[in-house]
Enzyme design. Structure first.
Site, PDB file in Angstrom:
ATOM      1  N   ALA A 101      38.445  39.563  30.984  1.00 19.94           N
ATOM      2  CA  ALA A 101      37.888  40.516  30.101  1.00 19.94           C
ATOM      3  C   ALA A 101      38.216  39.872  28.685  1.00 19.94           C
ATOM      4  O   ALA A 101      39.099  39.279  28.436  1.00 19.94           O
ATOM      5  CB  ALA A 101      38.500  41.837  30.003  1.00 19.94           C
ATOM      6  N   GLY A 144      39.767  39.743  35.077  1.00 15.55           N
ATOM      7  CA  GLY A 144      38.438  40.166  35.516  1.00 15.55           C
ATOM      8  C   GLY A 144      37.720  39.264  36.101  1.00 15.55           C
ATOM      9  O   GLY A 144      36.651  39.467  36.778  1.00 15.55           O
ATOM     10  N   GLU A 147      38.609  39.129  39.480  1.00 18.29           N
ATOM     11  CA  GLU A 147      38.059  40.199  40.085  1.00 18.29           C
ATOM     12  C   GLU A 147      36.616  40.269  40.366  1.00 18.29           C
ATOM     13  O   GLU A 147      35.952  40.707  41.398  1.00 18.29           O
ATOM     14  CB  GLU A 147      38.464  41.509  39.110  1.00 18.29           C
ATOM     15  CG  GLU A 147      39.792  41.801  39.127  1.00 18.29           C
ATOM     16  CD  GLU A 147      40.414  42.843  37.850  1.00 18.29           C
ATOM     17  OE1 GLU A 147      39.912  42.714  36.811  1.00 18.29           O
ATOM     18  OE2 GLU A 147      41.124  43.737  38.335  1.00 18.29           O
ATOM     19  N   GLU A 167      47.144  39.635  33.658  1.00 16.85           N
ATOM     20  CA  GLU A 167      47.184  40.652  32.650  1.00 16.85           C
ATOM     21  C   GLU A 167      48.387  41.091  32.263  1.00 16.85           C
ATOM     22  O   GLU A 167      48.866  41.511  31.317  1.00 16.85           O
ATOM     23  CB  GLU A 167      46.305  41.949  33.462  1.00 16.85           C
ATOM     24  CG  GLU A 167      44.875  41.925  33.303  1.00 16.85           C
ATOM     25  CD  GLU A 167      44.476  41.193  34.851  1.00 16.85           C
ATOM     26  OE1 GLU A 167      45.060  40.432  35.350  1.00 16.85           O
ATOM     27  OE2 GLU A 167      43.315  41.560  35.159  1.00 16.85           O
TER      28      GLU A 167
HETATM   29  C1  HXC Z   1      38.847  36.174  24.711  1.00 17.95           C
HETATM   30  C2  HXC Z   1      39.215  34.152  25.228  1.00 17.95           C
HETATM   31  C3  HXC Z   1      39.819  34.345  26.643  1.00 17.95           C
HETATM   32  C4  HXC Z   1      39.798  35.753  26.724  1.00 17.95           C
HETATM   33  C5  HXC Z   1      39.957  32.417  26.258  1.00 17.95           C
HETATM   34  N1  HXC Z   1      39.434  32.630  25.226  1.00 17.95           N
HETATM   35  N2  HXC Z   1      40.204  33.243  27.289  1.00 17.95           N
HETATM   36  N3  HXC Z   1      38.928  34.812  24.352  1.00 17.95           N
HETATM   37  N4  HXC Z   1      39.435  36.566  26.007  1.00 17.95           N
HETATM   38  N5  HXC Z   1      40.172  36.304  27.844  1.00 17.95           N
HETATM   39  C6  HXC Z   1      39.084  32.073  24.043  1.00 17.95           C
HETATM   40  C7  HXC Z   1      40.258  31.657  23.261  1.00 17.95           C
HETATM   41  O1  HXC Z   1      40.612  32.466  22.318  1.00 17.95           O
HETATM   42  C8  HXC Z   1      39.697  30.239  22.558  1.00 17.95           C
HETATM   43  O2  HXC Z   1      38.914  30.612  21.594  1.00 17.95           O
HETATM   44  C9  HXC Z   1      38.911  29.706  23.456  1.00 17.95           C
HETATM   45  O3  HXC Z   1      38.518  30.516  24.714  1.00 17.95           O
HETATM   46  C10 HXC Z   1      39.549  28.741  24.463  1.00 17.95           C
HETATM   47  O4  HXC Z   1      40.733  28.860  24.788  1.00 17.95           O
HETATM   48  P1  HXC Z   1      42.122  28.351  24.822  1.00 17.95           P
HETATM   49  O5  HXC Z   1      43.165  29.267  25.094  1.00 17.95           O
HETATM   50  O6  HXC Z   1      42.308  27.749  23.539  1.00 17.95           O
HETATM   51  O7  HXC Z   1      41.884  27.419  25.917  1.00 17.95           O
HETATM   52  P2  HXC Z   1      43.258  26.733  27.021  1.00 17.95           P
HETATM   53  O8  HXC Z   1      44.316  26.198  26.051  1.00 17.95           O
HETATM   54  O9  HXC Z   1      42.435  25.595  27.855  1.00 17.95           O
HETATM   55  O10 HXC Z   1      43.577  27.864  27.593  1.00 17.95           O
HETATM   56  C11 HXC Z   1      42.755  28.440  28.663  1.00 17.95           C
HETATM   57  C12 HXC Z   1      43.171  29.841  29.166  1.00 17.95           C
HETATM   58  C13 HXC Z   1      43.859  30.770  28.101  1.00 17.95           C
HETATM   59  C14 HXC Z   1      44.305  29.748  30.234  1.00 17.95           C
HETATM   60  C15 HXC Z   1      42.049  30.408  30.174  1.00 17.95           C
HETATM   61  O11 HXC Z   1      42.403  30.880  27.137  1.00 17.95           O
HETATM   62  C16 HXC Z   1      44.156  32.256  28.425  1.00 17.95           C
HETATM   63  O12 HXC Z   1      45.362  32.272  28.898  1.00 17.95           O
HETATM   64  N6  HXC Z   1      43.038  32.927  28.383  1.00 17.95           N
HETATM   65  C17 HXC Z   1      43.560  34.290  28.644  1.00 17.95           C
HETATM   66  C18 HXC Z   1      43.507  34.729  30.054  1.00 17.95           C
HETATM   67  C19 HXC Z   1      43.747  36.048  30.467  1.00 17.95           C
HETATM   68  O13 HXC Z   1      44.757  36.827  30.087  1.00 17.95           O
HETATM   69  N7  HXC Z   1      42.922  36.918  31.109  1.00 17.95           N
HETATM   70  C20 HXC Z   1      43.205  38.205  31.442  1.00 17.95           C
HETATM   71  C21 HXC Z   1      42.398  39.037  30.391  1.00 17.95           C
HETATM   72  S1  HXC Z   1      42.684  40.802  30.756  1.00 17.95           S
HETATM   73  P3  HXC Z   1      39.356  30.383  20.149  1.00 17.95           P
HETATM   74  O14 HXC Z   1      38.087  31.005  19.194  1.00 17.95           O
HETATM   75  O15 HXC Z   1      40.398  31.363  19.650  1.00 17.95           O
HETATM   76  O16 HXC Z   1      39.509  29.069  19.736  1.00 17.95           O
HETATM   77  C22 HXC Z   1      41.494  41.068  32.043  1.00 17.95           C
HETATM   78  C23 HXC Z   1      41.655  42.802  32.521  1.00 17.95           C
HETATM   79  C24 HXC Z   1      40.430  42.898  33.444  1.00 17.95           C
HETATM   80  O17 HXC Z   1      40.800  40.424  32.362  1.00 17.95           O
HETATM   81  C25 HXC Z   1      40.191  44.381  33.701  1.00 17.95           C
HETATM   82  C26 HXC Z   1      39.097  44.848  33.849  1.00 17.95           C
HETATM   83  C27 HXC Z   1      38.354  44.821  32.288  1.00 17.95           C
END
Ligand code: HXC
Length: 293
Positions: A101, A144, A147, A167
């Site tokens: 998400a 997500g 998922e 998450e």
């Molecule tokens: C918004 C995101 C994002 C996310 C990455 N980005 N994941 N933006 N939401 N989930 C953005 C970053 O902010 C960044 O943009 C760009 O993508 C590149 O990400 P980096 O972190 O610089 O890349 P990297 O170092 O290669 O790391 C990749 C990654 C990391 C491991 C995937 O980005 C990460 O941990 N992302 C979050 C993953 C996560 O927690 N997902 C679960 C979300 S909650 P900018 O502009 O800042 O440079 C969920 C709940 C679902 O999914 C429930 C139903 C809705």
């Protein structure tokens, strides 16, 4: 033109490439015009009978903002309604299937707003699509994103894919089926480990755990998924949907209920022309010519 109408029009024109980005600079806008900003949808396969949806929000690693979910659902519904499409492939980029998400969109949400607006109401459309959907996962399938992959019927992975439910690391839990589907597929211990630590698993671990059925080199993945989709699309579409319904029942019903449903669906296939054609073709030693009736 609304997104649905634009997609339908283009799909009817044959090997349509739908890259519809009106809010992006003109250079990135497909000549046909249209409304997709976050996905690319096109028909693939030698018989143009596979719907391919590619998540296309590279700067955010395909984070699933509400706009992307809306467009994904529009494309899925269009392919569901298109009688020429027999199976769908869902993919992302080589770096990321979907990073979950959009965390930036989650920032201002409250319990009240999530509950009143029914925040996740559009997130499981994929799980209600009757045509088979194959996830082709390269790179990150997190939160997500994982998922979404698990809502698909078959999951293929590229060698470098990583699956995770991180998450917990941002103070929340999976909200789109992660705790349920992951646990049913990989079992309690690994699901708990992933959900409670946020640790990711590799494509190889995912295959060993039953989350993924096949692994391919990164650059071959989508092609292989399309080939599998073409194979599925060459069978009777109506019987394929019944088969999918029967397998999915195994996740929702008791064994006795599931077996009863399977029997009813098995008997129902005998009411189709395609079952008659399939059996006759075998006996007559020829290839079946299914008409999806
Ligand atoms: C918004 C995101 C994002 C996310 C990455 N980005 N994941 N933006 N939401 N989930 C953005 C970053 O902010 C960044 O943009 C760009 O993508 C590149 O990400 P980096 O972190 O610089 O890349 P990297 O170092 O290669 O790391 C990749 C990654 C990391 C491991 C995937 O980005 C990460 O941990 N992302 C979050 C993953 C996560 O927690 N997902 C679960 C979300 S909650 P900018 O502009 O800042 O440079 C969920 C709940 C679902 O999914 C429930 C139903 C809705």
């Amino acid at each position: 033109m609304c997104a649905m109408a634009a997609l339908s029009t283009l799909l009817l024109r044959g090997p349509a490439l739908l890259r519809l980005c009106p809010r992006l600079p003109a250079a990135r806008t497909y000549a046909a015009g249209g409304d997709f900003e976050y996905i690319i949808a096109e028909k693939k396969g030698k018989n143009n009978n596979v719907g391919l949806v590619q998540l296309n929000r590279p700067k955010a690693l395909n984070a699933l903002c509400q706009g992307l979910i809306k467009e994904l659902n529009q494309a899925l519904m269009t392919f569901q309604k298109d009688p020429s499409v027999g199976a769908i492939v869902l993919t992302g980029s080589e770096k990321s299937f979907a990073a979950g998400a959009d965390i930036k969109e989650l920032r201002d949400k409250t319990l009240q707003s999530c509950y009143s607006d029914n925040f996740l109401k559009d997130w499981d459309t994929l799980s209600h699509i009757k045509k088979p959907v194959i996830a082709a996962v390269n790179g990150f399938a997190l939160g997500g994103g994982c998922e979404l992959a698990m809502m698909c019927d078959i999951v293929y992975a590229g060698e470098k894919a990583q699956f995770g439910q991180p998450e917990i690391l941002i103070g929340t839990i999976p909200g789109s089926g992660g705790t349920q589907r992951l646990t049913r597929v990989v079992g309690k211990s690994l699901a708990m480990e992933m959900v409670l630590t946020g640790d990711r698993i590799s494509a190889q671990e995912a295959k060993q755990a039953g989350l993924v059925s096949k692994i391919f080199p990164v650059e071959k993945l989508v092609e292989e998924a399309i080939q599998c989709a073409e194979k599925i699309a060459s069978n009777s579409k109506i019987v394929t949907e019944m088969a999918k319904e029967a397998v999915n029942a195994a996740f929702e019903m008791t064994l006795a209920e599931g077996i009863r449903l399977e029997k009813k669906l098995f008997y129902s296939t005998f009411a189709t022309d395609d079952q008659k054609e399939g059996v006759s073709a075998f006996v007559e030693k020829r290839k079946a010519n299914f008409k999806d009736k």
